[in-house]
Design a protein around this motif. Structure first.
Motif, PDB file in Angstrom:
ATOM      1  N   GLU A  62      -9.346   1.797  -3.459  1.00  0.00           N
ATOM      2  CA  GLU A  62      -8.602   2.630  -4.403  1.00  0.00           C
ATOM      3  C   GLU A  62      -9.128   4.012  -4.402  1.00  0.00           C
ATOM      4  O   GLU A  62     -10.357   4.164  -4.375  1.00  0.00           O
ATOM      5  CB  GLU A  62      -9.375   2.048  -5.970  1.00  0.00           C
ATOM      6  CG  GLU A  62      -9.067   0.765  -6.186  1.00  0.00           C
ATOM      7  CD  GLU A  62      -9.413   0.068  -7.286  1.00  0.00           C
ATOM      8  OE1 GLU A  62     -10.059   0.987  -8.039  1.00  0.00           O
ATOM      9  OE2 GLU A  62      -9.163  -1.006  -7.777  1.00  0.00           O
ATOM     10  N   VAL A  63      -8.147   4.943  -4.234  1.00  0.00           N
ATOM     11  CA  VAL A  63      -8.565   6.465  -4.178  1.00  0.00           C
ATOM     12  C   VAL A  63      -7.143   7.144  -4.296  1.00  0.00           C
ATOM     13  O   VAL A  63      -6.144   6.739  -3.905  1.00  0.00           O
ATOM     14  CB  VAL A  63      -9.041   6.472  -2.643  1.00  0.00           C
ATOM     15  CG1 VAL A  63      -7.912   6.444  -1.483  1.00  0.00           C
ATOM     16  CG2 VAL A  63      -9.608   7.973  -2.203  1.00  0.00           C
ATOM     17  N   PHE A  64      -7.633   8.649  -4.806  1.00  0.00           N
ATOM     18  CA  PHE A  64      -6.496   9.265  -5.064  1.00  0.00           C
ATOM     19  C   PHE A  64      -5.360   8.903  -6.002  1.00  0.00           C
ATOM     20  O   PHE A  64      -4.311   8.954  -5.888  1.00  0.00           O
ATOM     21  CB  PHE A  64      -5.882   9.813  -3.884  1.00  0.00           C
ATOM     22  CG  PHE A  64      -6.674  10.904  -3.181  1.00  0.00           C
ATOM     23  CD1 PHE A  64      -6.969  12.102  -3.620  1.00  0.00           C
ATOM     24  CD2 PHE A  64      -7.184  10.389  -1.792  1.00  0.00           C
ATOM     25  CE1 PHE A  64      -7.769  13.031  -2.485  1.00  0.00           C
ATOM     26  CE2 PHE A  64      -8.082  11.380  -1.246  1.00  0.00           C
ATOM     27  CZ  PHE A  64      -8.400  12.533  -1.658  1.00  0.00           C
ATOM     28  N   ASP A  65      -5.689   7.950  -7.081  1.00  0.00           N
ATOM     29  CA  ASP A  65      -5.066   7.263  -7.811  1.00  0.00           C
ATOM     30  C   ASP A  65      -3.901   6.514  -7.205  1.00  0.00           C
ATOM     31  O   ASP A  65      -3.051   6.183  -7.899  1.00  0.00           O
ATOM     32  CB  ASP A  65      -4.153   8.318  -8.486  1.00  0.00           C
ATOM     33  CG  ASP A  65      -4.969   9.265  -9.528  1.00  0.00           C
ATOM     34  OD1 ASP A  65      -6.161   8.919  -9.940  1.00  0.00           O
ATOM     35  OD2 ASP A  65      -4.887  10.535  -9.425  1.00  0.00           O
ATOM     36  N   SER A  66      -4.451   5.897  -6.268  1.00  0.00           N
ATOM     37  CA  SER A  66      -3.661   4.720  -5.400  1.00  0.00           C
ATOM     38  C   SER A  66      -4.413   3.600  -5.121  1.00  0.00           C
ATOM     39  O   SER A  66      -5.654   3.874  -4.989  1.00  0.00           O
ATOM     40  CB  SER A  66      -2.591   5.389  -4.504  1.00  0.00           C
ATOM     41  OG  SER A  66      -3.443   5.776  -3.449  1.00  0.00           O
ATOM     42  N   THR A  67      -3.742   2.468  -4.939  1.00  0.00           N
ATOM     43  CA  THR A  67      -4.712   1.385  -4.271  1.00  0.00           C
ATOM     44  C   THR A  67      -3.833   0.816  -3.109  1.00  0.00           C
ATOM     45  O   THR A  67      -2.673   0.690  -3.206  1.00  0.00           O
ATOM     46  CB  THR A  67      -4.805   0.239  -5.577  1.00  0.00           C
ATOM     47  OG1 THR A  67      -5.337   0.692  -6.549  1.00  0.00           O
ATOM     48  CG2 THR A  67      -5.287  -0.994  -5.011  1.00  0.00           C
ATOM     49  N   ALA A  68      -4.374   0.415  -2.088  1.00  0.00           N
ATOM     50  CA  ALA A  68      -3.921  -0.167  -0.860  1.00  0.00           C
ATOM     51  C   ALA A  68      -4.717  -1.479  -0.546  1.00  0.00           C
ATOM     52  O   ALA A  68      -6.027  -1.260  -0.461  1.00  0.00           O
ATOM     53  CB  ALA A  68      -3.857   0.945   0.210  1.00  0.00           C
ATOM     54  N   SER A  69      -3.917  -2.527   0.014  1.00  0.00           N
ATOM     55  CA  SER A  69      -4.747  -3.670   0.174  1.00  0.00           C
ATOM     56  C   SER A  69      -4.195  -4.139   1.652  1.00  0.00           C
ATOM     57  O   SER A  69      -2.903  -3.874   2.158  1.00  0.00           O
ATOM     58  CB  SER A  69      -4.454  -4.718  -0.869  1.00  0.00           C
ATOM     59  OG  SER A  69      -4.972  -4.296  -2.111  1.00  0.00           O
ATOM     60  N   GLU A  70      -4.980  -4.976   2.449  1.00  0.00           N
ATOM     61  CA  GLU A  70      -4.638  -5.663   3.615  1.00  0.00           C
ATOM     62  C   GLU A  70      -5.380  -6.924   3.688  1.00  0.00           C
ATOM     63  O   GLU A  70      -6.563  -6.879   3.223  1.00  0.00           O
ATOM     64  CB  GLU A  70      -4.575  -4.600   4.802  1.00  0.00           C
ATOM     65  CG  GLU A  70      -5.876  -3.908   5.230  1.00  0.00           C
ATOM     66  CD  GLU A  70      -6.191  -3.232   6.478  1.00  0.00           C
ATOM     67  OE1 GLU A  70      -5.413  -3.411   7.379  1.00  0.00           O
ATOM     68  OE2 GLU A  70      -6.899  -2.282   6.319  1.00  0.00           O
ATOM     69  N   SER A  71      -4.735  -7.509   4.166  1.00  0.00           N
ATOM     70  CA  SER A  71      -5.547  -9.210   4.604  1.00  0.00           C
ATOM     71  C   SER A  71      -5.337  -9.456   6.194  1.00  0.00           C
ATOM     72  O   SER A  71      -4.873  -8.914   6.760  1.00  0.00           O
ATOM     73  CB  SER A  71      -4.779 -10.134   3.812  1.00  0.00           C
ATOM     74  OG  SER A  71      -4.607  -9.936   2.478  1.00  0.00           O
ATOM     75  N   GLY A  72      -6.427 -10.212   6.385  1.00  0.00           N
ATOM     76  CA  GLY A  72      -6.695 -10.776   7.813  1.00  0.00           C
ATOM     77  C   GLY A  72      -7.577 -11.989   7.566  1.00  0.00           C
ATOM     78  O   GLY A  72      -8.183 -12.447   6.675  1.00  0.00           O
ATOM     79  N   GLY A  73      -7.624 -12.784   8.811  1.00  0.00           N
ATOM     80  CA  GLY A  73      -8.588 -13.756   9.129  1.00  0.00           C
ATOM     81  C   GLY A  73      -8.931 -14.067  10.616  1.00  0.00           C
ATOM     82  O   GLY A  73      -8.522 -13.317  11.226  1.00  0.00           O
ATOM     83  N   GLY A  74     -10.030 -15.054  10.637  1.00  0.00           N
ATOM     84  CA  GLY A  74     -10.489 -15.031  11.803  1.00  0.00           C
ATOM     85  C   GLY A  74     -11.686 -15.960  11.802  1.00  0.00           C
ATOM     86  O   GLY A  74     -11.757 -16.553  10.876  1.00  0.00           O
ATOM     87  N   LEU A  75     -11.898 -16.551  13.159  1.00  0.00           N
ATOM     88  CA  LEU A  75     -13.079 -17.612  13.212  1.00  0.00           C
ATOM     89  C   LEU A  75     -14.275 -16.693  13.409  1.00  0.00           C
ATOM     90  O   LEU A  75     -14.537 -15.447  14.075  1.00  0.00           O
ATOM     91  CB  LEU A  75     -12.714 -18.433  14.531  1.00  0.00           C
ATOM     92  CG  LEU A  75     -11.495 -19.104  14.554  1.00  0.00           C
ATOM     93  CD1 LEU A  75     -11.342 -20.094  15.720  1.00  0.00           C
ATOM     94  CD2 LEU A  75     -11.564 -20.194  13.344  1.00  0.00           C
TER      95      LEU A  75
END
Length: 202
Positions: A138-151
């Motif tokens: 959350e920065v500059f009045d915006s929100t960004a998300s990303e996902s991932g996975g691993g062992l």
């Protein structure tokens, strides 16, 4: 007839009663709560988990297979300098928050030493895990998300004290959980943690 009844009663009284160990089933359940600190700059966070285990007949019933699911969401805050300039020609700075949510599914082989330390049962183990990540900024009045996975993998050690139909325990873990997201970079977001809980034998 009375003599026969007395002999039968004496035989039953002399017969060994099942020990507590014989009464214990091979399955157990345990909720856990603790505190985790990752190897990154993310702050420490509450650690919540639950496990289900099976005490195998191997190694004199000292080897258990344990499946654990856990969750934590460490975060960090700071200041980010943007490309815009203010009226004085200075770069605009804004606070930001980075939160890393992790859900892990882990399978461990755990070796137990019943009553190895007086009334305490020490144990230790290790095993692989599937780590699912979601990073949110959350920065500059915006929100960004990303996902991932691993062992990854975990190593653990603890002690258990018999209490009621199970045992109270305290344990420590080390988690190796690599992640490679744009937000976080290629880092290990695992870490060290301490947890306590109650293991119910079924």
């Amino acid at each position: 007839m009375n003599a026969f009844a007395l002999l039968a009663f004496a035989a039953l009284a002399a017969a060994p009663s099942p020990s507590h160990k014989d009464k214990e089933g091979p399955l157990f359940l345990a909720p856990k709560v603790g505190f985790i600190k990752t190897t990154t700059s993310l702050g420490g966070d509450l650690y919540l988990a639950g496990e289900v285990g099976y005490l195998t007949p191997l190694l004199q019933r000292r080897l258990a297979l344990v499946l654990e699911v856990n969750f934590h969401r460490p975060s960090t805050t700071g200041t980010l300098r943007g490309p815009q300039l203010d009226n004085l020609g200075q770069a605009v700075e804004r606070p930001y928050t980075l939160a890393q949510r992790e859900v892990a599914i882990q399978l461990s082989a755990v070796f137990r030493l019943p009553r190895g330390l007086g009334p305490l049962t020490p144990y230790f183990g290790a095993g692989p895990g599937l780590y699912l990540h979601r990073a949110t900024v959350e920065v500059f009045d915006s929100t960004a998300s990303e996902s991932g996975g691993g062992l990854g993998f975990q190593a653990l050690a603890g002690v258990e004290l018999p209490l009621g139909p199970g045992g109270a325990f305290v344990e420590a873990h080390y988690h190796f959980a690599p992640v490679n997201l744009l937000t976080t970079g290629d880092v290990n977001v695992g870490g060290v943690l301490a947890a306590l809980g109650y293991r119910l034998r079924l």
